[in-house]
Write a protein that holds these residues in place. Structure first.
Motif, PDB file in Angstrom:
ATOM      1  N   ILE A 271       0.452  -1.201  -0.128  1.00  0.00           N
ATOM      2  CA  ILE A 271      -0.438   0.071   0.297  1.00  0.00           C
ATOM      3  C   ILE A 271       1.240   1.362   0.362  1.00  0.00           C
ATOM      4  N   VAL A 272       0.599   2.380  -0.834  1.00  0.00           N
ATOM      5  CA  VAL A 272       0.948   3.172  -1.200  1.00  0.00           C
ATOM      6  C   VAL A 272       0.515   4.530  -0.587  1.00  0.00           C
ATOM      7  N   ARG A 273       0.547   6.045  -0.184  1.00  0.00           N
ATOM      8  CA  ARG A 273       0.281   6.500   0.399  1.00  0.00           C
ATOM      9  C   ARG A 273       1.033   8.026   0.454  1.00  0.00           C
ATOM     10  N   SER A 274       0.518   8.836  -0.433  1.00  0.00           N
ATOM     11  CA  SER A 274       0.429  10.401  -0.253  1.00  0.00           C
ATOM     12  C   SER A 274      -0.219  11.456   0.218  1.00  0.00           C
ATOM     13  N   GLN A 275      -0.316  12.147   0.267  1.00  0.00           N
ATOM     14  CA  GLN A 275      -0.264  13.866   0.812  1.00  0.00           C
ATOM     15  C   GLN A 275      -0.408  14.959  -0.216  1.00  0.00           C
ATOM     16  N   SER A 276      -0.803  15.903  -0.487  1.00  0.00           N
ATOM     17  CA  SER A 276      -0.270  16.625  -1.220  1.00  0.00           C
ATOM     18  C   SER A 276      -1.084  18.006  -1.146  1.00  0.00           C
ATOM     19  N   VAL A 277      -1.011  18.924  -0.480  1.00  0.00           N
ATOM     20  CA  VAL A 277      -1.126  20.517  -0.214  1.00  0.00           C
ATOM     21  C   VAL A 277      -1.241  21.804  -0.733  1.00  0.00           C
ATOM     22  N   GLY A 278      -2.095  22.634  -0.975  1.00  0.00           N
ATOM     23  CA  GLY A 278      -1.715  23.679  -1.631  1.00  0.00           C
ATOM     24  C   GLY A 278      -3.121  24.757  -1.767  1.00  0.00           C
ATOM     25  N   ASP A 279      -2.719  25.810  -2.237  1.00  0.00           N
ATOM     26  CA  ASP A 279      -4.405  26.567  -2.221  1.00  0.00           C
ATOM     27  C   ASP A 279      -5.710  26.319  -3.143  1.00  0.00           C
ATOM     28  N   VAL A 280      -6.712  26.857  -2.735  1.00  0.00           N
ATOM     29  CA  VAL A 280      -7.748  25.768  -3.413  1.00  0.00           C
ATOM     30  C   VAL A 280      -7.984  26.202  -5.417  1.00  0.00           C
ATOM     31  N   SER A 281      -6.746  27.185  -5.566  1.00  0.00           N
ATOM     32  CA  SER A 281      -7.203  27.484  -6.536  1.00  0.00           C
ATOM     33  C   SER A 281      -6.185  27.269  -7.571  1.00  0.00           C
ATOM     34  N   GLU A 282      -5.665  25.864  -7.355  1.00  0.00           N
ATOM     35  CA  GLU A 282      -4.628  24.787  -7.762  1.00  0.00           C
ATOM     36  C   GLU A 282      -5.120  23.801  -7.826  1.00  0.00           C
ATOM     37  N   ALA A 283      -6.269  23.987  -7.521  1.00  0.00           N
ATOM     38  CA  ALA A 283      -7.264  22.721  -6.937  1.00  0.00           C
ATOM     39  C   ALA A 283      -6.707  20.733  -8.163  1.00  0.00           C
ATOM     40  N   GLU A 284      -7.150  21.425  -9.736  1.00  0.00           N
ATOM     41  CA  GLU A 284      -6.387  20.316 -10.681  1.00  0.00           C
ATOM     42  C   GLU A 284      -5.221  19.904 -10.125  1.00  0.00           C
ATOM     43  N   GLU A 285      -4.206  20.719 -10.299  1.00  0.00           N
ATOM     44  CA  GLU A 285      -3.214  20.503  -9.883  1.00  0.00           C
ATOM     45  C   GLU A 285      -2.905  20.326  -8.928  1.00  0.00           C
ATOM     46  N   ILE A 286      -3.296  20.453  -7.838  1.00  0.00           N
ATOM     47  CA  ILE A 286      -2.792  19.829  -6.681  1.00  0.00           C
ATOM     48  C   ILE A 286      -3.561  17.893  -6.645  1.00  0.00           C
ATOM     49  N   GLY A 287      -4.224  18.067  -7.660  1.00  0.00           N
ATOM     50  CA  GLY A 287      -4.989  16.798  -7.857  1.00  0.00           C
ATOM     51  C   GLY A 287      -3.513  15.247  -8.768  1.00  0.00           C
ATOM     52  N   ARG A 288      -3.316  16.070  -9.932  1.00  0.00           N
ATOM     53  CA  ARG A 288      -2.367  15.542 -10.745  1.00  0.00           C
ATOM     54  C   ARG A 288      -1.501  15.667  -9.666  1.00  0.00           C
ATOM     55  N   ARG A 289      -0.864  16.153  -8.943  1.00  0.00           N
ATOM     56  CA  ARG A 289       0.754  16.298  -8.352  1.00  0.00           C
ATOM     57  C   ARG A 289       0.684  15.191  -7.778  1.00  0.00           C
ATOM     58  N   ALA A 290      -0.331  14.942  -7.157  1.00  0.00           N
ATOM     59  CA  ALA A 290      -0.693  14.002  -5.454  1.00  0.00           C
ATOM     60  C   ALA A 290      -0.203  12.233  -6.687  1.00  0.00           C
ATOM     61  N   ALA A 291      -0.718  12.663  -7.544  1.00  0.00           N
ATOM     62  CA  ALA A 291      -1.361  11.032  -8.663  1.00  0.00           C
ATOM     63  C   ALA A 291       0.187  11.074  -8.925  1.00  0.00           C
ATOM     64  N   LYS A 292       0.992  11.990  -9.040  1.00  0.00           N
ATOM     65  CA  LYS A 292       2.637  11.486  -9.914  1.00  0.00           C
ATOM     66  C   LYS A 292       2.944  10.998  -8.279  1.00  0.00           C
TER      67      LYS A 292
END
Length: 306
Positions: A271-292
């Motif tokens: 099992i692999v886990r990650s977290q990614s944090v950022g400003d709400v204005s960057e929602a899509e980029e935060i999601g893509r970064r979390a996947a990467k």
């Protein structure tokens, strides 16, 4: 905008689906008092294959037939559980997160009232979700996780029957049916990360229908929309679906969006886990970064390998 017409709303026929549709319609009726909303009950492949294992049906099994009705102009918009909507929306259709997200967590409904860590070894827990199974096995490898199908009421009955010691289901479904008091334990999102879109409702309508788009946009809430967009971006980037044990949950705190993400092998041994944090204005980029980040941390070996 002033509408004076009848709007046909597509919905599955299960008690939960109808409750979800009514939740959205109550918001719309308060804003568009001259509009009549007629609910059109529709059957989907997921409903017709009630005994099939969910992984064999794939994400979208509870949506595609309703999308065909939309494309054929049999209905004007449809209400779905966001977690049922696959990453690819058919040409000619659009989706919006509608209403406010309910509690996204999973819950354990235990026959004996015992929490997950207190259950005896070899207890039998029911879920049709590979995501839930993998995470439960990672926490409690000594319990047996068995497949279970049926609507919320059916699964709750099975939790009290002879074949199961409990079931794991979405808190939002219990809440929308007024049965949240039957939950034994709310599972922490860092241990059992929710599915993409869990607790969120989606309205789907025909692209180019400006009247319908404006009406539905009136019930889009900022925090729900932000988390929804981040989680959908994660799903698109990770390449996983209902058949893969992947998960992403966006938590909003003011202007901050925190993404909790997970990928696992079906048995939960890896099992692999990650977290990614950022400003709400960057929602899509935060999601893509979390996947990467998740893929680069080793999840690519079992998520994208087939």
């Amino acid at each position: 905008m002033k509408l004076s017409r009848t709007v046909r709303v597509g919905s599955r026929s299960s008690p939960l689906a109808l409750a979800q549709t009514e939740e959205i319609l109550s918001l719309l009726r308060a804003r568009f008092v001259d509009v009549r909303f007629d609910v059109v009950r529709l059957s989907t492949r997921g409903d017709r294959n009630a005994t099939a294992v969910l992984t064999s049906l794939g994400r979208g099994a509870f949506v595609k037939d309703i999308e065909l009705a939309l494309l054929d102009s049999e209905i004007d918009f449809a209400v779905h559980s966001a977690k049922d909507v696959g990453p690819d929306i058919p040409d000619g259709l659009r989706i919006l997160p509608a209403g406010e997200r309910q509690d996204a967590r999973d819950v354990l409904v235990s026959k004996t009232g015992l929490a997950l860590m207190s259950l005896p070894a070899e207890s039998r827990l029911g879920t049709g979700s590979p995501r839930r199974k993998a995470q439960i096995k990672a926490i409690r490898p000594d319990v047996e996780v068995l497949p279970v199908r049926g609507n919320v009421g059916t699964r709750l009955e099975k939790a009290r029957g002879a074949d199961y010691d409990g079931v794991v289901i979405a808190a939002a479904g219990l809440a929308r049916l007024g049965r949240l008091s039957e939950a034994t334990e709310f599972l922490d999102v860092e241990q059992v990360t929710p599915d993409v879109g869990q607790g969120t409702l989606v309205a789907e309508f025909r692209e180019g229908d400006e009247e319908m788009g404006a009406m539905l946009s009136s019930i889009v809430f900022e925090d729900t929309s932000c988390a929804f967009r981040a989680e959908r971006a994660f799903l698109d980037a990770i390449g996983g679906g209902c058949t893969k044990p992947v998960a992403a949950y966006g938590e909003i705190d003011g202007r901050r969006l925190r993404m909790f993400c997970m990928a696992a092998t079906p048995d939960g041994e890896r099992i692999v886990r990650s977290q990614s944090v950022g400003d709400v204005s960057e929602a899509e980029e935060i999601g893509r970064r979390a996947a990467k980040t998740l893929l680069e941390s080793g999840a690519s070996e079992f998520v994208q390998g087939g």
